[in-house]
Every structure is written in structure tokens, then in C-alpha cells.
Enzyme design. Structure first.
Site, PDB file in Angstrom:
ATOM      1  CG  ASP A 136      -2.899   8.973  -0.007  1.00  0.00           C
ATOM      2  OD1 ASP A 136      -3.948   9.357  -0.550  1.00  0.00           O
ATOM      3  OD2 ASP A 136      -2.024   8.312  -0.595  1.00  0.00           O
ATOM      4  N   GLY A 193      -5.282  12.241   5.213  1.00  0.00           N
ATOM      5  CA  GLY A 193      -6.528  12.051   5.968  1.00  0.00           C
ATOM      6  C   GLY A 193      -7.481  13.222   5.752  1.00  0.00           C
ATOM      7  CE  LYS A 194      -5.890  15.341   0.386  1.00  0.00           C
ATOM      8  NZ  LYS A 194      -4.784  14.378   0.632  1.00  0.00           N
ATOM      9  CE  LYS A 250     -10.774  11.367  11.987  1.00  0.00           C
ATOM     10  NZ  LYS A 250     -10.329  10.588  13.107  1.00  0.00           N
ATOM     11  N   GLY A 259      -8.237   9.880  -3.556  1.00  0.00           N
ATOM     12  CA  GLY A 259      -9.064   8.871  -2.882  1.00  0.00           C
ATOM     13  C   GLY A 259      -9.194   9.328  -1.445  1.00  0.00           C
ATOM     14  CG  HIS A 260     -10.218  12.782  -0.500  1.00  0.00           C
ATOM     15  ND1 HIS A 260     -10.521  14.105  -0.712  1.00  0.00           N
ATOM     16  CD2 HIS A 260      -8.945  12.617  -0.960  1.00  0.00           C
ATOM     17  CE1 HIS A 260      -9.475  14.707  -1.272  1.00  0.00           C
ATOM     18  NE2 HIS A 260      -8.517  13.814  -1.454  1.00  0.00           N
ATOM     19  CB  THR A 261     -10.689   6.850   3.448  1.00  0.00           C
ATOM     20  OG1 THR A 261      -9.808   6.496   2.383  1.00  0.00           O
ATOM     21  CG2 THR A 261     -11.412   5.622   3.961  1.00  0.00           C
ATOM     22  CD  GLN A 289      -4.253  15.194  -6.266  1.00  0.00           C
ATOM     23  OE1 GLN A 289      -4.574  16.306  -6.646  1.00  0.00           O
ATOM     24  NE2 GLN A 289      -5.085  14.178  -6.343  1.00  0.00           N
ATOM     25  NE  ARG A 318       0.032   3.488  -7.311  1.00  0.00           N
ATOM     26  CZ  ARG A 318       0.498   4.616  -7.858  1.00  0.00           C
ATOM     27  NH1 ARG A 318       1.611   4.599  -8.554  1.00  0.00           N
ATOM     28  NH2 ARG A 318      -0.146   5.744  -7.696  1.00  0.00           N
ATOM     29  NE  ARG A 346      -1.924   5.691   0.856  1.00  0.00           N
ATOM     30  CZ  ARG A 346      -3.027   5.783   1.598  1.00  0.00           C
ATOM     31  NH1 ARG A 346      -2.977   5.676   2.893  1.00  0.00           N
ATOM     32  NH2 ARG A 346      -4.189   5.993   1.021  1.00  0.00           N
ATOM     33  CB  VAL A 402      -6.491   8.855  18.307  1.00  0.00           C
ATOM     34  CG1 VAL A 402      -5.576   9.920  18.896  1.00  0.00           C
ATOM     35  CG2 VAL A 402      -7.942   9.131  18.707  1.00  0.00           C
TER      36      VAL A 402
HETATM   37  P1  GDP Z   1      -6.872  11.540   1.986  1.00  0.00           P
HETATM   38  O1  GDP Z   1      -6.555  11.234   0.572  1.00  0.00           O
HETATM   39  O2  GDP Z   1      -6.017  12.652   2.525  1.00  0.00           O
HETATM   40  O3  GDP Z   1      -8.325  11.784   2.261  1.00  0.00           O
HETATM   41  O4  GDP Z   1      -6.467  10.242   2.828  1.00  0.00           O
HETATM   42  P2  GDP Z   1      -6.769   8.703   2.423  1.00  0.00           P
HETATM   43  O5  GDP Z   1      -8.196   8.422   2.667  1.00  0.00           O
HETATM   44  O6  GDP Z   1      -6.208   8.381   1.095  1.00  0.00           O
HETATM   45  O7  GDP Z   1      -5.820   7.956   3.446  1.00  0.00           O
HETATM   46  C1  GDP Z   1      -5.929   8.110   4.819  1.00  0.00           C
HETATM   47  C2  GDP Z   1      -6.186   6.723   5.431  1.00  0.00           C
HETATM   48  O8  GDP Z   1      -5.976   6.771   6.831  1.00  0.00           O
HETATM   49  C3  GDP Z   1      -7.624   6.261   5.260  1.00  0.00           C
HETATM   50  O9  GDP Z   1      -7.650   4.858   5.179  1.00  0.00           O
HETATM   51  C4  GDP Z   1      -8.300   6.717   6.559  1.00  0.00           C
HETATM   52  O10 GDP Z   1      -9.423   5.952   6.897  1.00  0.00           O
HETATM   53  C5  GDP Z   1      -7.176   6.503   7.535  1.00  0.00           C
HETATM   54  N1  GDP Z   1      -7.138   7.419   8.690  1.00  0.00           N
HETATM   55  C6  GDP Z   1      -7.448   8.739   8.733  1.00  0.00           C
HETATM   56  N2  GDP Z   1      -7.151   9.239   9.952  1.00  0.00           N
HETATM   57  C7  GDP Z   1      -6.650   8.229  10.674  1.00  0.00           C
HETATM   58  C8  GDP Z   1      -6.134   8.129  12.006  1.00  0.00           C
HETATM   59  O11 GDP Z   1      -6.057   9.076  12.765  1.00  0.00           O
HETATM   60  N3  GDP Z   1      -5.670   6.882  12.399  1.00  0.00           N
HETATM   61  C9  GDP Z   1      -5.712   5.799  11.581  1.00  0.00           C
HETATM   62  N4  GDP Z   1      -5.233   4.658  12.038  1.00  0.00           N
HETATM   63  N5  GDP Z   1      -6.179   5.868  10.325  1.00  0.00           N
HETATM   64  C10 GDP Z   1      -6.639   7.071   9.882  1.00  0.00           C
HETATM   65  P1  IMO Z   2      -5.225  12.215  -2.395  1.00  0.00           P
HETATM   66  O1  IMO Z   2      -6.170  13.373  -2.695  1.00  0.00           O
HETATM   67  C1  IMO Z   2      -1.344  10.373  -2.980  1.00  0.00           C
HETATM   68  C2  IMO Z   2       0.506  10.815  -6.906  1.00  0.00           C
HETATM   69  C3  IMO Z   2       0.657   9.582  -7.771  1.00  0.00           C
HETATM   70  C4  IMO Z   2       1.886   9.953  -8.575  1.00  0.00           C
HETATM   71  C5  IMO Z   2       1.723  11.452  -8.788  1.00  0.00           C
HETATM   72  C6  IMO Z   2       1.089  11.827 -10.123  1.00  0.00           C
HETATM   73  O2  IMO Z   2      -5.931  10.941  -2.136  1.00  0.00           O
HETATM   74  O3  IMO Z   2      -4.273  12.605  -1.324  1.00  0.00           O
HETATM   75  P2  IMO Z   2      -1.319  11.620 -11.222  1.00  0.00           P
HETATM   76  O4  IMO Z   2      -2.297  10.507 -11.233  1.00  0.00           O
HETATM   77  O5  IMO Z   2      -1.825  12.874 -10.581  1.00  0.00           O
HETATM   78  O6  IMO Z   2      -0.704  11.866 -12.564  1.00  0.00           O
HETATM   79  O7  IMO Z   2      -0.098  11.079 -10.300  1.00  0.00           O
HETATM   80  O8  IMO Z   2       0.901  11.909  -7.733  1.00  0.00           O
HETATM   81  N1  IMO Z   2      -0.874  11.091  -6.456  1.00  0.00           N
HETATM   82  C7  IMO Z   2      -1.283  10.910  -5.192  1.00  0.00           C
HETATM   83  N2  IMO Z   2      -0.641  10.399  -4.127  1.00  0.00           N
HETATM   84  N3  IMO Z   2      -2.605  10.831  -2.851  1.00  0.00           N
HETATM   85  C8  IMO Z   2      -3.248  11.381  -3.907  1.00  0.00           C
HETATM   86  O9  IMO Z   2      -4.440  11.976  -3.786  1.00  0.00           O
HETATM   87  C9  IMO Z   2      -2.604  11.399  -5.157  1.00  0.00           C
HETATM   88  N4  IMO Z   2      -2.950  11.819  -6.391  1.00  0.00           N
HETATM   89  C10 IMO Z   2      -1.878  11.637  -7.176  1.00  0.00           C
HETATM   90  O10 IMO Z   2       0.853   8.435  -6.998  1.00  0.00           O
HETATM   91  O11 IMO Z   2       3.034   9.760  -7.801  1.00  0.00           O
HETATM   92 MG    MG Z   3      -6.007   9.579  -0.615  1.00  0.00          MG
END
Ligand code: GDP
Ligand code: IMO
Ligand code: MG
Length: 422
Positions: A13, A15-16, A18, A40-42, A222, A301, A303, A411
Site C-alpha cells: 500500500d 502507492g504503487k 498511483k 488493491g492499487h488505487t 504487496q 481494514r 491499517r 503530495v
Molecule cells: P498500492 O497498493 O501500493 O497501490 O497503494 P494503495 O492504493 O493500497 O494505497 C495507497 C493510498 O494512498 C491510496 O488511497 C492512494 O490514493 C493514496 N495515495 C497515493 N499517493 C498519495 C499521496 O502522495 N498522498 C496522499 N494523501 N494519498 C496518496
Molecule cells: P498491495 O498490492 C498490504 C497482507 C495481508 C496479510 C498478508 C497475507 O495493495 O500493496 P494474503 O491475502 O496474501 O494471504 O495476506 O499480507 N497483504 C497486503 N497488505 N497491501 C497488499 O497488497 C497486501 N496483500 C496482502 O494483510 O497480512
Molecule cells: Mg494496496
């Protein structure tokens, strides 16, 4: 041409999604190499907020191909939902996405097994996303799995029935209620959708693309600390989330890799169980969670939140061979007077600067350096020259400690809220 890699350096999470979306115009192909719908990539742009789980984050750029590599595990139910949503938004997924024949399939019973395993672990549960990731990779390495290519063969139903029977035998030993028929209906609908997609020998496709001068970006899911080998085992996911995983997950040899972009938050988060030395399980953590909207993009959930951890990041940079860094969510710290950076740990009475083999509760105490906050709204800044001095000093300090340049400072969640650092 070469392949570049972008992957997470913390516990996911970062911010991959983005940054992959921001970088996509520089590439011809974006390729996912591991993980599955646990990700979950936003992406945010032009007022749209979209979360991708299986589909690579280059999908919103016309003309760019998005490859789901052999190292990925696919849930046909979730993939169909993702495709349908994108079609509604006018994205022609079928034209832009290619799926490896060798990617493994997540069956409904894999999800049941995931649940049963977590229940059986009790208080030691991993905190899995319950998407069936672990059981699917177990069947892959156990040489029992079903692959995307199998859905095109005449004996798919038999193979499916055989594997399900095996799973049901295991599930007999667990006290889990389920209605398999109800789960199978959307599964087989998903399989029909899958059959209509472009299913390819992705290792040939990708290597031919490189030969003909195309650029590829491999998108990690991840983060490094969730890697099956180098993460905080057993509280990890079941794939190699690190640079090495791009070679096995796409069939691209290591000598074809050029840039390796490591992405991290200006602080740190983790979702699920397991060690997190710099966690602030208190008001500060809550403040970061609220300001950073730190709730899972896949499961919703909360974080867990805490400070940036240099020994952890140095380890991740080493394992991945990171050549440049992207620092995310700097804006979340805009209002803090003081920012803390963990430089070392106290572990069993000794000061150490590496991540220990195992960390039991209360065994590790971070040693912090305090940094003066910038107390400036960063969210509207678009150029490096307008960044506050304190933030520039924070960046320079991290670059020196991590011995790696920071090429992007983010930012805000929007595509536009991205500052290129020169
Ligand atoms: P990923 O799994 O690495 O793609 O990241 P996620 O999407 O799970 O979580 C990153 C969260 O941070 C998302 O809700 C994004 O929209 C948000 N985000 C990404 N970059 C920034 C940033 O620079 N600032 C803020 N405030 N939010 C960000
Ligand atoms: P992105 O790509 C954050 C965590 C789960 C759990 C552990 C094992 O969005 O960054 P699994 O479902 O793989 O058996 O869970 O890994 N986990 C993540 N945490 N971002 C993720 O993906 C995750 N994918 C799995 O919360 O602790
Ligand atoms: Mg994510």
C-alpha cells in the site's frame, strides 16, 4: 530495450498503483508479475478514483498493453468484476490486456481453505485478505494447480473436479460452513469471461517486445516485507514480491532489468498481523491513519500506522537492488511539528541496525531521530523549487542514509500531485 521495475519497499500500500499510472506514458507494456486480488492499487485522476486488484495499473492509458504474468494468481470472479467496471467506464480491457497461459487460477475452494487455515491458526492468524492466495500458491508449488491455459482444454471440468475433491477432503477436517454450488456459479461465469480474453505465452510476448525495442515496466504487488523469503515470515504473503520475482513471474532474465524504483511512504503502515517495530499503536498512529486515510483498498481494514524505519528500508533496498526511490504521502505529515525517523533498534539489550530474524512482542525498541516538520500544505505544490526547506532537508537526509536518490515526491493521491525531483 530494457525492463524497469516498480515495487513496494514496506508492507504494501505504498502507492504503487498511483505511480505506475503516472509513469505509464514512458512505457509500451505494464506487467504484473506476482500476487493476485489480495492487491488493491488505487488510481486517482480527473475526479475518478479507481481500485485495481488483478489488472495492471497502466490500463487507463490507450495504446499501452497490460500483461498479467505467469507469476500472478487469478480469481476469475474478481477479474470479471474488474473488467465489467472498466468496460462501464469506456476502457476496452479486451483490447489492452493480455493474460499468461501459465498464471494459476484461484478456485472457490482455495478461498475456503484460506479461511479454514486462518481459523485454525487462531490468535496466530496471518490476517490474510482471504482471497485464496496462500492455498493457490501451495497448489502451484505442490504441482496440483490449474492454470489459465487449462480452461481452453477439453478436460478442464475433470481437472477442476479432481482438485476440488482434494480440497473438500481437507475441508472435512475443519468446521466451516459453505455452499459450494453458490460459489461455483460466479466462478464458471468468470471462466467464460476469461476464455474470451487474449490468452498468450507471455514470456515469449514480453521477450519479443524487448527485442523489438519496446519498454516494459513490471508492477509489483504487496511489499518487500511481505515477501515469502525475505519478509516477516510467517506473517507474509505467498509470493516473491521482490525484484527477483520479476524474472520468475514474467520470464524476463535479470540482465534485462534496468531501473528499479523502490516506493515507500514518508511514514509506514502495515495491514494484518506480524512485527512492525515502529508502529504507533496510540494517538499518533490514529492521527496518521485519519490524515492518510489508511484503510485497506481491498478489505477496508484499518491499517496499522507508525514512523519510517531506516533499517527496514535499507534491507529492502539491498534485497531489491533499488536504483531510485519514490517517497509517497509526504502531505500526510504536513501538520506535524516533529517527524520521527527510526535509525536503529534496541534488541535484546543491544543496539542493532538490521532487521532481526524473529521479533517477539516487546523485544524490539526503535531508536529515533527527530526531524523538524515543514508545517506547509504540500498538496498544491507541483515543482521541486516550491517545496519547503524542511522537506528538502528530510529528502536529503533520507537520500544520504539510504544511499539512493529520491526521484519522485508524492503530495496527494491525484496523478497531478506528483513532483519530479531533479
Ligand atoms: P498500492 O497498493 O501500493 O497501490 O497503494 P494503495 O492504493 O493500497 O494505497 C495507497 C493510498 O494512498 C491510496 O488511497 C492512494 O490514493 C493514496 N495515495 C497515493 N499517493 C498519495 C499521496 O502522495 N498522498 C496522499 N494523501 N494519498 C496518496
Ligand atoms: P498491495 O498490492 C498490504 C497482507 C495481508 C496479510 C498478508 C497475507 O495493495 O500493496 P494474503 O491475502 O496474501 O494471504 O495476506 O499480507 N497483504 C497486503 N497488505 N497491501 C497488499 O497488497 C497486501 N496483500 C496482502 O494483510 O497480512
Ligand atoms: Mg494496496
Amino acid at each position: 530495450m530494457a525492463m524497469d521495475v516498480l515495487l513496494g519497499l514496506q508492507w504494501g500500500d505504498e502507492g504503487k498503483g498511483k505511480i505506475v499510472d503516472v509513469l505509464t506514458p514512458q512505457y509500451d507494456i505494464i506487467a504484473r508479475f506476482q500476487g493476485g486480488p489480495n492487491a488493491g492499487h488505487t488510481l486517482e485522476f480527473e475526479g475518478i478514483k479507481h481500485v485495481l486488484h488483478t489488472i495492471p495499473s497502466g490500463i487507463f492509458h490507450k495504446g499501452v498493453k497490460n500483461v498479467v504474468g505467469n507469476g500472478v494468481v487469478i480469481d476469475p470472479v474478481i477479474l470479471k468484476e474488474e473488467i465489467d467496471k472498466l468496460l462501464e467506464m469506456g476502457v476496452d480491457v479486451n483490447e489492452q490486456m493480455l493474460i499468461s497461459k501459465k498464471a494459476h487460477l484461484i478456485l472457490p475452494t482455495h478461498k475456503l481453505l484460506d479461511k479454514a487455515s486462518e481459523i485454525a491458526k487462531g490468535k496466530n492468524k496471518i490476517g490474510s485478505t482471504l482471497k485464496g492466495i496462500g492455498p493457490t500458491y501451495m497448489d502451484k508449488t505442490g504441482r496440483n494447480g490449474l492454470r489459465v491455459g487449462d480452461v481452453l482444454e477439453d478436460n478442464f471440468s475433470e481437472k477442476y473436479a479432481q482438485l476440488v475433491e482434494k480440497h473438500l477432503n481437507i475441508l472435512k477436517h475443519h468446521d466451516l460452513e459453505y455452499d459450494l454450488k453458490a460459489l461455483e456459479k460466479p466462478f464458471f461465469e468468470g471462466i467464460e469471461t476469461l476464455k474470451k480474453l487474449t490468452i498468450i505465452d507471455s514470456e515469449h510476448y514480453l521477450n519479443n517486445a524487448l527485442k523489438s525495442g519496446k519498454n516494459i515496466l513490471a508492477e509489483g504487488a504487496q511489499g518487500t516485507m511481505l515477501d515469502i523469503d525475505f519478509g516477516t515470515y510467517p506473517f507474509v504473503t505467498s509470493s516473491n514480491t521482490t525484484t527477483a520475482g520479476t524474472s520468475t513471474g514474467l520470464g524476463i532474465a535479470p540482465n534485462k532489468i534496468e531501473k528499479i524504483v523502490g516506493i515507500f511512504k514518508a511514514y509506514c503502515t502495515r495491514v494484518g498481523s506480524g512485527p512492525f517495530p515502529t508502529e504507533e499503536d496510540n494517538e499518533t498512529g490514529e492521527q496518521i491513519r485519519q490524515l492518510g486515510h489508511e484503510f485497506g483498498a481491498t478489505t477496508g481494514r484499518e491499517r496499522r500506522c507508525g514512523w519510517i524505519d531506516l533499517p527496514q528500508l535499507k534491507y529492502a533496498i539491498m534485497i531489491n537492488g533499488v536504483t531510485e526511490l519514490a517517497m509517497m504521502k509526504a502531505d500526510v505529515l504536513d501538520t506535524f511539528d516533529t517527524i520521527k525517523v527510526c535509525t536503529h533498534y534496541m534488541y535484546k539489550g543491544e543496539q542493532i541496525d538490521y532487521f532481526p530474524y524473529s521479533v517477539n512482542e516487546g523485544e524490539i525498541e526503535p531508536v529515533y531521530k527527530k526531524i523538524k516538520g515543514w508545517k506547509t500544505d504540500l498538496t498544491k505544490i507541483t515543482d521541486q523549487k516550491d517545496l519547503p526547506q524542511e522537506l528538502l532537508e528530510y529528502v536529503a537526509y533520507l537520500e544520504k542514509e539510504l544511499e539512493t536518490p529520491i526521484s519522485i515526491v508524492s503530495v496527494g493521491p491525484d496523478r497531478k500531485q506528483t513532483i519530479e525531483m531533479k
